[in-house]
Design an enzyme around this catalytic site. Structure first.
Site, PDB file in Angstrom:
ATOM      1  CG  ASN A  19      -0.299  -0.039   2.530  1.00 19.54           C
ATOM      2  OD1 ASN A  19       0.703   0.644   2.733  1.00 19.54           O
ATOM      3  ND2 ASN A  19      -0.831  -0.812   3.473  1.00 19.54           N
ATOM      4  CE  LYS A  96       5.464   3.434  34.549  1.00 15.87           C
ATOM      5  NZ  LYS A  96       6.839   4.000  34.501  1.00 15.87           N
ATOM      6  CE  LYS A 179      -4.797  -1.118   1.551  1.00 10.74           C
ATOM      7  NZ  LYS A 179      -5.036  -0.633   2.922  1.00 10.74           N
ATOM      8  CG  ASP A 209      -6.517   2.528   3.625  1.00 12.76           C
ATOM      9  OD1 ASP A 209      -5.943   3.542   4.069  1.00 12.76           O
ATOM     10  OD2 ASP A 209      -6.484   1.416   4.198  1.00 12.76           O
ATOM     11  CG  ASN A 211      -2.649   2.223   3.766  1.00 14.89           C
ATOM     12  OD1 ASN A 211      -3.234   1.978   2.704  1.00 14.89           O
ATOM     13  ND2 ASN A 211      -2.822   1.476   4.841  1.00 14.89           N
ATOM     14  CG  HIS A 319      -7.368  -2.611  10.584  1.00 11.06           C
ATOM     15  ND1 HIS A 319      -6.500  -3.486  11.193  1.00 11.06           N
ATOM     16  CD2 HIS A 319      -6.818  -2.325   9.382  1.00 11.06           C
ATOM     17  CE1 HIS A 319      -5.457  -3.697  10.404  1.00 11.06           C
ATOM     18  NE2 HIS A 319      -5.626  -3.023   9.293  1.00 11.06           N
TER      19      HIS A 319
HETATM   20 MG    MG Z   1      -6.634   0.926   6.340  1.00  9.81          MG
END
Ligand code: MG
Length: 384
Positions: A19, A96, A179, A209, A211, A319
């Site tokens: 991607n 933590k 993508k 997308d 990315n 996702h």
């Molecule tokens: Mg994605």
């Protein structure tokens, strides 16, 4: 009831696709099996398989989190079942706040195997257990899905992209995500137009997308200007996952939906996104991945947190398209399930018994998550 053994193996997800941000050639994932001595029902094994994109977590699992689980004297909860919440609290003891990162994926894949075992012990599919645990028994009768594909491949071209997307439409999908962002904006528009031609020109059926390709609010605005005429379903991950200033600038500039959150890993990170990211509950989507963000116990709290902030469950769209997320979308009645639609990819498709029709999927009935009925994943998991 006691956890008797935990086995983890790193497995390769190597694939020629890429991607705008990463190649998958060196990608790995953790495959996990957890044996539970249930007493009356004998030994039951739960399985987990990491979500894509964050590599195997063998060290964290073997050195830190598996020993904590193995030390629990009794993991039984209500209804004579396994209690994943008690197991989760033990895994997270002496951790933590903050610094989620890879730790969240290590806990997430173990939590996945525990939920698989818990549903198997009850003899019900996981969506039903999640529905009972977190959604007052309600669930999607049909699960809304969309197909993810349209990655970049070496020596590939627009015809190959179109052939790939045509194949997904033939499988029964009606919404697609591709993508963009590896080339320039003109290249993006060529890809978008090629796919839109297969979708009757309906931008609401196509998401894009990028990315995290945008590094400044100026580049996000140029992208928004280029994409706006297509009226896309959403633009995904415009910039760095922690750049809330960039995100706020974009949502103030662009009217269309934005989706993000797959690279945030906890309830506190989600709280910051919803508080400071400029997102709009009436259209934007939150894509936190349960397998990468400490598993279903944390994810159920993330959904409740979002709801308390006025976010309807329809805007929660996890996702990655793994089998756990399918059960989460079904049992918690979330917005949609992403499916890695290329069936030859290891994580591609769903359980064999799930039938896709008109952009929705049927409910699996096999107890647990159903890894046993996913050919590629079961070939790896059965070795454990
Ligand atoms: Mg994605």
């Amino acid at each position: 009831m006691r956890i008797k053994d935990i086995r983890e193996r790193p497995v390769s997800l190597s694939d020629p696709m890429s991607n705008a941000g990463i190649s998958y050639l060196e990608m790995t994932a953790s495959a996990v099996a957890i044996d539970i001595d249930t007493g009356e029902k004998g030994m039951i094994t739960g399985y987990g398989f990491s979500s894509v994109g964050r590599y195997a977590q063998s060290g964290l699992i073997s050195e830190r989190f598996a020993p904590r689980l193995l030390a629990i004297e009794d993991v039984e909860g209500a209804n004579c079942g396994l209690d994943p919440v008690r197991c989760w609290a033990t895994m997270m003891a002496n951790e933590k706040p903050g610094g989620d990162g890879d730790r969240a994926g290590a806990v997430g894949v173990l939590d996945m195997a525990l939920w698989d075992a818990a549903a198997k012990i009850r003899g019900i599919p996981l969506w039903q257990l999640l529905s009972e645990s977190y959604n007052e028994g309600n669930f999607h009768k049909r699960v809304p899905v969309y197909a993810t594909g349209g990655h970049y491949y070496p020596n590939s071209d627009l015809e190959a992209l179109k052939d790939e997307i045509k194949g997904y439409l033939d499988q029964g999908y009606d919404r697609i995500k591709i993508k963009c962002g590896q080339g320039d904006l003109a290249d993006d528009c060529t890809r978008i137009e090629a796919v839109l031609a297969l979708l009757d020109g309906d931008g609401s059926r196509l998401a894009v997308d990028v990315n995290c390709m945008c590094s400044t609010s100026g580049t996000t605005q140029e992208m928004a200007d280029a994409y706006a005429p297509y009226k896309l379903a959403w633009i995904e991950e415009p910039g760095h996952p922690h750049d809330f200033e960039l995100l706020t600038a974009l949502t103030g500039y662009y009217d269309g939906p934005i989706a993000t959150g797959e690279n945030l890993f906890s309830m506190s990170e989600t709280y910051n996104l919803l508080s400071y990211g400029g997102l709009r509950p009436d259209r934007d989507m939150v894509q936190v991945d349960p397998a990468l963000s400490y598993g279903m116990v944390e994810y159920a709290n993330i959904v409740r947190l979002a709801e308390a902030g006025g976010w309807p469950r329809s805007q929660m769209v996890p996702h990655a398209g793994h089998l756990l997320a399918y059960h989460a979308v079904a049992g918690l009645q979330l917005g949609a399930h992403e499916i890695a639609a290329r069936r030859d990819f290891i994580l591609g498709g769903l359980q064999d018994e799930v039938l896709i029709e008109d952009g929705t999927g049927s409910l699996p009935q096999t107890p647990g998550i159903g890894f046993e009925s996913h050919a590629q994943l079961w070939a790896l998991l059965k070795e454990l």
